[in-house]
Design a protein around this motif. Structure first.
Motif, short mmCIF file in Angstrom:
data_model
loop_
_atom_site.label_atom_id
_atom_site.label_comp_id
_atom_site.label_asym_id
_atom_site.label_seq_id
_atom_site.Cartn_x
_atom_site.Cartn_y
_atom_site.Cartn_z
N ASP A 23 -17.70 18.02 14.01
CA ASP A 23 -17.74 17.81 15.47
C ASP A 23 -19.16 17.80 15.99
O ASP A 23 -19.47 17.14 16.98
N ASN A 24 -20.03 18.56 15.34
CA ASN A 24 -21.39 18.69 15.85
C ASN A 24 -22.33 17.58 15.40
O ASN A 24 -23.49 17.59 15.77
N ASP A 47 -24.34 14.41 15.49
CA ASP A 47 -24.88 13.68 16.64
C ASP A 47 -24.11 12.36 16.85
O ASP A 47 -24.13 11.49 16.00
N GLY A 93 -23.93 22.65 8.50
CA GLY A 93 -22.87 23.52 8.99
C GLY A 93 -21.91 23.92 7.88
O GLY A 93 -21.45 25.06 7.81
#
Lengths: 267, 255
Positions: A161-162, A164, A193
């Protein structure tokens, strides 16, 4: 007082602090001091040997264990269980986590399920696993796999999800195929992550390894600690604990090395 | 390849963002789009490149796409959008890899575009080692590598300081002079618009309508910072936009 106000005076520096800097060796010093304190206390008598074992005795026990060859007899099955179990759990976790990150339907279907599985103390399921996978290695693998699976899923889909979104948009604007975008943009972007989630997952894996071995194993660090505990043999108990700590430090170090190699592009 | 914007209308939620935009973008010309913040100019650019769909109206391509063009509509983004884990050459190679070019051919393209953007010495550098201006040159090199029919530039110089911006403007003019490309250049900077635009489309504030299209006859390579003609034009554009910009500034954001 009055000329102090009028005269030139340096501006007071007030900008420091709030920035962790790496200080080498302090960790080792704290560790050594603590051990020395306990050693001194047990020798001087103000720590009774029922409270804590003498560190030198623990070291002697470890050396004896290594010399007798029993260290390896206990380590080999433990390491195998940890490796097989966490390999299964982590790879399934990364796979499911990436799927949740990429597909809305998978997310809608599996996120509540993972949220329901996560807080279950996996050790409570061990009797069930014994029925499902047998009393031997199968149930231990399953326990460790399930225990490492849920945190890996959560950290992996968070990492996906993180990634970019402007990079994904860029990939689309150049007409990259869906698979290329996943392989060359989403996965590398999620890697930091995923790796930091792996630290947590593997630590949980070690905890569950010991728990599983305490419930039914002839050899293994957990079995060794359980035996020592039931005989109230503090030296051996702590020798086992030291082995576990070292195992934890080693996995964390190994992930650190992988991060260094694979995330060289980060600042 | 020419582009036509055919009555583009778009709304976000209940709010009209773009209202009946009609524009022609002929090949070989740079069209600058200016307007107060929030007038939908970046949205319009995303529609031109197919990254967003208008509620009504169409974007039409006319004429053949040039041969050996790998990606006809190619963006240059404001925040560069470089992959931080790939080197300069790797970032350029990313957009070639899906096309199955022979290895030698892609190496040749990469070397060529890096030379054109004066980045040959930084072939193996990582983005974090580069200044903002160099990062944007890498992004431009990447865009040139696919030999685009139309370059879509979304405020490409807005994240840079003014000296770097001046240098990069000269780079863009030099690139255009060497091989004229079709460009749509969205900016809020009037100085950039008068330096780089053959025509300048002025949008009004929300909902964005086309207020005016200003043509500039001076050839791109002859334009210099501070030329009286350009200054006058910039003042004229500012007069067109000033009230709109003030009103836009007073609006509450609903986005």
């Amino acid at each position: 007082m009055s000329d102090a106000v009028d005269g030139p005076r340096p501006v007071r520096f007030r900008g420091g602090g709030f920035r962790p800097v790496s200080v080498r060796g302090v960790g080792v010093v704290v560790f050594v001091l603590l051990l020395a304190l306990i050693e001194w206390g047990t020798r001087a008598g103000w720590i009774s040997n029922l409270t804590l074992p003498r560190p030198s005795d623990v070291a002697a026990t470890l050396v004896a264990l290594a010399k007798s060859g029993m260290l390896w007899t206990h380590m080999a099955p433990s390491l195998t269980r940890l490796a097989v179990g966490s390999l299964l759990g982590v790879s399934a976790g990364i796979g499911v986590g990436v799927m949740i990150g990429l597909f809305s339907y998978v997310r809608a279907g599996l996120v509540p399920l993972v949220a329901a599985l996560f807080p279950i103390p996996k050790i409570a399921l061990l009797p069930l696993f014994v029925i499902w996978f047998g009393i031997d290695e199968g149930s231990k693998y399953a326990l460790i796999a399930l225990g490492t699976f849920t945190p890996t899923v959560v950290s992996t889909y968070g990492a996906v999800d993180n990634v970019d979104r402007t990079l994904v948009r860029m990939g689309q604007s150049f007409g990259l195929s869906w698979w290329s975008i996943v392989r060359k943009i989403v996965l590398p972007g999620a890697l930091p992550g995923i790796l930091s989630g792996l630290r947590v997952s593997l630590a949980i894996g070690i905890i569950l390894l010991v728990a599983a071995e305490m419930l039914g194993a002839e050899y293994g660090i957990g079995a060794y600690i359980l035996q020592a505990g039931s005989l109230y043999d503090l030296e051996r108990l702590f020798a086992g604990v030291v082995i576990l700590s070292v195992l934890g430090v080693l996995t964390s170090w190994a992930i650190g090395r992988v991060e260094q190699r694979m995330l060289r592009w980060r600042v | 390849m020419d582009l036509t914007l055919d009555h583009i209308t778009h709304r976000y939620g209940g709010m009209a963002v773009l209202d009946d935009i009609v524009l022609d973008i002929p090949a070989g010309e740079i069209l600058c789009v200016i307007g107060p913040s929030g007038c939908g100019k970046s949205t319009l650019l995303r529609m031109i490149g197919g990254l967003e769909q208008p509620d009504a109206g169409r974007v039409l391509q006319r004429g053949p796409v040039p041969e050996d063009c790998l990606n006809p509509l190619t963006y240059v983004f404001q925040d560069f959008a470089l992959l931080p884990w790939r080197t300069v050459a790797g970032n350029v190679s990313l957009v070639l890899e899906d096309h199955g070019l022979p290895r030698a051919r892609s190496a040749q393209i990469i070397a060529d575009v890096l030379a054109r953007t004066r980045l040959t010495d930084f072939h193996d550098a990582l983005p974090r080692q580069l200044s903002g201006g160099m990062k944007q040159r890498v992004a431009i090199a990447r865009a040139l590598a696919v030999n685009p029919a139309v370059l879509l530039l979304d405020e490409p110089l807005s994240a840079l300081d003014s000296q770097t911006r001046e240098l990069l403007m000269e780079d863009l003019v030099a690139l255009w002079a060497r091989q004229p490309f079709t460009g749509v250049y969205v900016t809020h900077n009037l100085a950039e618009a008068v330096r780089l635009g053959h025509r300048i489309a002025v949008l009004s504030r929300r909902p964005g309508r086309l207020r005016d299209v200003v043509e500039i006859d001076i050839p791109l390579p002859e334009r210099r910072a501070g030329m009286p003609e350009l200054e006058a034009l910039q003042t004229r554009l500012w007069d067109l936009m000033k009230e709109e910009a003030m009103a836009a500034d007073q609006e509450l954001l609903h986005v």
